[in-house]
Every structure is written in structure tokens, then in C-alpha cells.
Design an enzyme around this catalytic site. Structure first.
Site, short mmCIF file in Angstrom:
data_model
loop_
_atom_site.label_atom_id
_atom_site.label_comp_id
_atom_site.label_asym_id
_atom_site.label_seq_id
_atom_site.Cartn_x
_atom_site.Cartn_y
_atom_site.Cartn_z
N HIS A 75 0.85 -1.20 0.00
CA HIS A 75 0.00 0.00 0.00
C HIS A 75 0.88 1.24 0.00
O HIS A 75 2.08 1.16 0.26
CB HIS A 75 -0.90 0.02 1.24
N ASP A 116 0.64 5.30 1.78
CA ASP A 116 -0.08 5.90 2.91
C ASP A 116 -0.91 7.11 2.44
O ASP A 116 -0.44 7.92 1.65
CB ASP A 116 0.90 6.34 4.00
N HIS A 118 4.77 0.16 -0.14
CA HIS A 118 5.53 -0.61 0.85
C HIS A 118 4.64 -1.70 1.44
O HIS A 118 3.42 -1.66 1.27
CB HIS A 118 6.12 0.30 1.93
N ARG A 138 6.20 -8.73 15.93
CA ARG A 138 6.76 -7.43 15.57
C ARG A 138 5.73 -6.35 15.89
O ARG A 138 4.53 -6.56 15.69
CB ARG A 138 7.09 -7.45 14.08
C1 LIG Z 1 -6.99 -3.04 3.23
C2 LIG Z 1 -6.39 -1.86 3.36
C3 LIG Z 1 -6.63 -0.90 4.49
C4 LIG Z 1 -5.65 0.23 4.18
C5 LIG Z 1 -5.61 0.20 2.67
C6 LIG Z 1 -5.42 -1.29 2.40
O1 LIG Z 1 -5.67 -1.67 1.06
C7 LIG Z 1 -3.98 -1.68 2.71
C8 LIG Z 1 -3.37 -0.95 3.84
C9 LIG Z 1 -4.26 -0.08 4.73
C10 LIG Z 1 -3.65 1.30 4.96
C11 LIG Z 1 -2.41 1.30 5.86
C12 LIG Z 1 -1.95 2.76 5.99
C13 LIG Z 1 -3.07 3.69 6.33
O2 LIG Z 1 -3.44 3.39 7.65
C14 LIG Z 1 -4.30 3.47 5.41
C15 LIG Z 1 -5.36 4.54 5.68
C16 LIG Z 1 -3.82 3.39 4.00
O3 LIG Z 1 -3.78 4.28 3.21
O4 LIG Z 1 -3.41 2.07 3.74
C17 LIG Z 1 -4.77 2.05 5.57
C18 LIG Z 1 -6.01 1.62 4.75
C19 LIG Z 1 -7.24 1.65 5.63
O5 LIG Z 1 -7.14 1.32 6.83
O6 LIG Z 1 -8.30 1.96 5.11
O1 LIG Z 2 5.03 -1.90 10.31
C1 LIG Z 2 5.64 -1.31 9.42
O2 LIG Z 2 6.87 -1.39 9.29
C2 LIG Z 2 4.89 -0.47 8.41
C3 LIG Z 2 3.52 -0.05 8.84
C4 LIG Z 2 2.80 0.71 7.77
O3 LIG Z 2 3.20 0.73 6.63
C5 LIG Z 2 1.56 1.42 8.09
O4 LIG Z 2 1.05 1.32 9.23
O5 LIG Z 2 1.06 2.14 7.20
FE LIG Z 3 2.18 2.30 5.46
#
Ligand SMILES: C=C1C[C@]23C[C@@]1(O)CC[C@H]2[C@@]12CC[C@H](O)[C@@](C)(C(=O)O1)[C@H]2[C@@H]3C(=O)O
Ligand SMILES: O=C(O)CCC(=O)C(=O)O
Ligand SMILES: [Fe+2]
Length: 358
Positions: free
Chosen positions: A227, A229, A284, A294
Site C-alpha cells: 500500500h 499511505d 511498501h 513485531r
Molecule cells: C486493506 C487496506 C486498508 C488500508 C488500505 C489497504 O488496502 C492496505 C493498507 C491499509 C492502509 C495502511 C496505511 C493507512 O493506515 C491506510 C489509511 C492506508 O492508506 O493504507 C490504511 C487503509 C485503511 O485502513 O483503510
Molecule cells: O510496520 C511497518 O513497518 C509499516 C507499517 C505501515 O506501513 C503502516 O502502518 O502504514
Molecule cells: Fe504504510
């Protein structure tokens, strides 16, 4: 078997998805079995930014390194960042404690009102194993806690809320400093944009726990699926030395070598859009570990929902303007529909991007 009290029912969810995946012949991709190289991220010493002296040359060099790493890597390590180990360790201890609570308590979280609705585990919308994350998290809107504990002199200082708030003030100041530098380096001198649009209460904190993945081929199962951020920038706290974070560099996945003295910074989607693609929001993921649990904490530097993100440069815009609210809604809709986030490609003005996987 999951230890019934603490872990979410990962095995059950995993088994169901595996069966479904195999039925649909969308199983593990053999090409993913290639050895992943481990790299050190650029390490930037931030002390010139905070020292009260006239070393303007060192300050400018430090700012240039931040901008360079944000363009070339989208990720970097910072040392001498000004956040004390007392604050970082205090948060870590309380974070571990809360994850040790029984699953039902975490899920229902009636005991902690700021936690309401913030707990997630696995990937409820996953339709195949590639979309499944072997982890649990609390994704906390800081509006719920900023000012609630550290501004009062009463109450214990060993609570999770206190530790989060203490860390979040420091992380906010660091994020503002970095954002102002990145703005300056693309020609936005003295920009008030970040001071006006990102407040301590508009940011989010995500506490992650990745239990060991006690089966074969752990590297093929994600702790957190790939994903980017959805923020301007992220401050990642990776205190234990358990490997797992990987990122895309020059089209290839590489593993990040842990640095015990550093915080990890990464550029988010909003900075990529605001800088018109100059700073990179890099994909990442976290891979699982067969032996070790972890933990990580991510501080997401975010604006108001109403904030409009648009190209701040004079170059032709790569993305259309959008509000943060609109962006978040699109991410939620895509996760619901496809099991994973699409993100910025949805906002390209000349949409040459096409979905090839999911
Ligand atoms: C299933 C998912 C929730 C998420 C988007 C994703 O496809 C993969 C990662 C998740 C994440 C992690 C970082 C952030 O918290 C977030 C808002 C993002 O952009 O990717 C979350 C997404 C979420 O919780 O909606
Ligand atoms: O745990 C990690 O090293 C990355 C976590 C992360 O990518 C996230 O919370 O968006
Ligand atoms: Fe992230």
C-alpha cells in the site's frame, strides 16, 4: 491454534481464504519467490535543524538531503530527531500491553472510549490471500485524545492515552518541520499551508502488531499488504529489530535494514499530489516472520477533511484537485470493492493507468 485469549482468529480466516484462493487458482505467485535484497535507507542527521548556532551551511545541506531522499526514495531514516527515548519507550511499553488484552476486549473496546471503532485485524474485505494482512491494529484519530491527558496534572502518566499524546505532540512538531522544508525545496518559501491545514487533531496514529506466522513460506504472506499511505507524510517507529518492512525502489521490492537509532519517514499520497509528483509516495509492505512478533507505530500527518489538495507548482497538473475527504472516501470504496486500495492513480488527469492485478 491461535492463543485463544490474545490473537484474533487469524488461522480460521487464513484457511478460508486459502481454500478460496486455491479454488480460484489465484494462489501464490511463484515469481515472488525471488530473494529480496536488503538495503540501508538514506540516514539523515537532523541536529543542524535544531541546534542554536549559525551553521547555515549544515542546515541547508540537511534540508537538501531531506528533499533528495523524498524524491529518489520516498523513504528515509532520521537520527538526532529530537524525540526522546523516554517518550518512544514509554509508548512502546503501553502499546505492547494493550495488544496483550483478550481479543474480545480489543474488538469490543468498551473500556477505552477513544478506541471505539479503531481496532482492526486481518482484512475483512479480502477476497484472496494476497489481500490478507496477518496483523492487528488500532487506527486512532488523534482528535479523540489530543489535549486530554498531558494538559492536566492529574492522572497517571503510564497510561496508553498519555503516552500516545506525549509522542503525538513531538511527532507533530517533527512532521511540520519536515513538511515546511519539503515545501521550501520545491519553491514554496514560507508556505503557511501545513501550519494552517494540518493540526495535531487532524492527524492519525496507527499501532500495528504482527504476530509470528507459524507456517511454511512466511515471506509469501503479508503482515501488511502492499500500500501507499493516505497522508502527507508518515513517521514510523520501528523499535524492535525484527525485519519485515519492504518497499519498491526502481521497480523492485527491497527489504529495509532496521536502524535502532532512527525513525523512518515516508512520503504519503497527499505530498505526491501537492508536489505534482516530485516527492514519491512509494508502495511498501510488511512481510511476516516465522518466529518473532513485531510491533510498529505509524504517525500519519494529515489535513482537515475539507482541505483541498492541488498542485502547488507552476507545471501542468498530473492529478486533479481533490479534498482529503474525497480521497479517503475513494480509498474506502476501493477497499470495499477490490479488497485493496488504489489511491492516487484514481486521480490522474490523463488516465493512462490501468488495473492489472487485484
Ligand atoms: C486493506 C487496506 C486498508 C488500508 C488500505 C489497504 O488496502 C492496505 C493498507 C491499509 C492502509 C495502511 C496505511 C493507512 O493506515 C491506510 C489509511 C492506508 O492508506 O493504507 C490504511 C487503509 C485503511 O485502513 O483503510
Ligand atoms: O510496520 C511497518 O513497518 C509499516 C507499517 C505501515 O506501513 C503502516 O502502518 O502504514
Ligand atoms: Fe504504510
Amino acid at each position: 491454534m491461535d492463543s485463544a485469549s490474545t490473537n484474533p482468529p487469524f488461522h480460521k480466516a487464513f484457511k478460508t481464504l486459502m481454500e478460496k484462493t486455491q479454488r480460484e487458482r489465484e494462489g501464490f505467485d511463484e515469481t515472488e519467490l525471488v530473494e529480496i535484497e536488503e538495503c540501508e535507507l538514506p540516514v539523515i542527521d537532523l541536529s543542524p535543524l535544531f541546534e542554536e548556532n549559525d551553521d547555515e551551511v549544515a542546515r541547508e545541506e540537511c534540508k537538501s538531503e531531506i528533499a533528495r531522499a523524498s524524491k529518489e526514495w520516498g523513504f528515509f531514516h532520521v537520527v538526532k530527531h529530537g524525540i526522546s527515548s523516554e517518550v518512544l519507550n514509554g509508548l512502546r511499553i503501553e502499546q505492547e500491553k494493550v495488544f496483550k488484552l483478550p481479543f474480545d476486549v480489543k474488538k469490543n473496546n468498551n473500556d477505552f472510549n477513544f478506541f471505539a471503532g479503531s481496532y482492526r485485524w486481518g482484512s475483512p474485505t479480502a477476497t484472496n490471500i494476497k489481500q490478507f494482512s496477518w496483523s492487528e491494529a488500532f487506527h486512532i484519530p488523534l482528535a479523540d485524545i489530543m489535549g486530554s491527558t498531558t494538559s492536566t496534572t492529574t492522572g497517571p502518566n503510564n497510561t496508553l492515552t498519555y503516552r500516545i499524546e506525549q509522542f503525538a505532540w513531538d511527532a507533530y512538531n517533527l512532521a511540520q518541520t519536515l513538511a515546511d522544508i519539503l515545501a521550501e525545496k520545491i519553491g514554496e518559501q514560507n508556505s503557511k499551508f501545513f501550519r494552517e491545514n494540518c493540526l495535531p487533531t487532524t492527524c492519525y496514529l496507527r499501532m500495528n502488531r504482527y504476530p509470528p506466522f507459524p507456517m511454511a513460506s512466511p515471506s509469501q504472506v503479508h503482515g501488511l499488504i502492499p500500500h501507499t499511505d493516505s497522508c502527507f507524510l508518515t513517521i514510523l517507529l520501528l523499535q524492535d529489530q525484527v525485519r519485515g518492512l519492504q518497499l519498491v525502489k526502481d521497480g523492485k521490492w527491497i527489504a529495509v535494514k532496521p536502524n535502532p537509532h532512527a525513525l523512518t519517514i515516508n512520503i504519503g499520497d497527499l505530498f505526491q499530489a501537492w508536489s505534482n509528483g516530485v516527492y514519491k509516495s512509494v508502495e511498501h509492505r510488511v512481510v511476516t516472520n516465522p518466529e518473532f512478533e513485531r510491533f510498529s507505530t505509524a504517525y500519519f500527518f494529515c489535513p482537515f477533511n475539507e482541505t483541498v489538495i492541488e498542485n502547488c507548482s507552476k507545471q501542468p497538473s498530473v492529478y486533479r484537485r481533490f479534498s482529503y475527504q474525497e480521497y479517503r472516501q475513494q480509498v474506502r470504496d476501493d477497499v470495499q470493492k477490490f479488497g485493496t486500495k488504489i489511491g492516487l492513480p484514481n486521480f490522474l488527469l490523463h488516465n493512462t493507468w490501468c488495473r492489472t492485478s487485484g
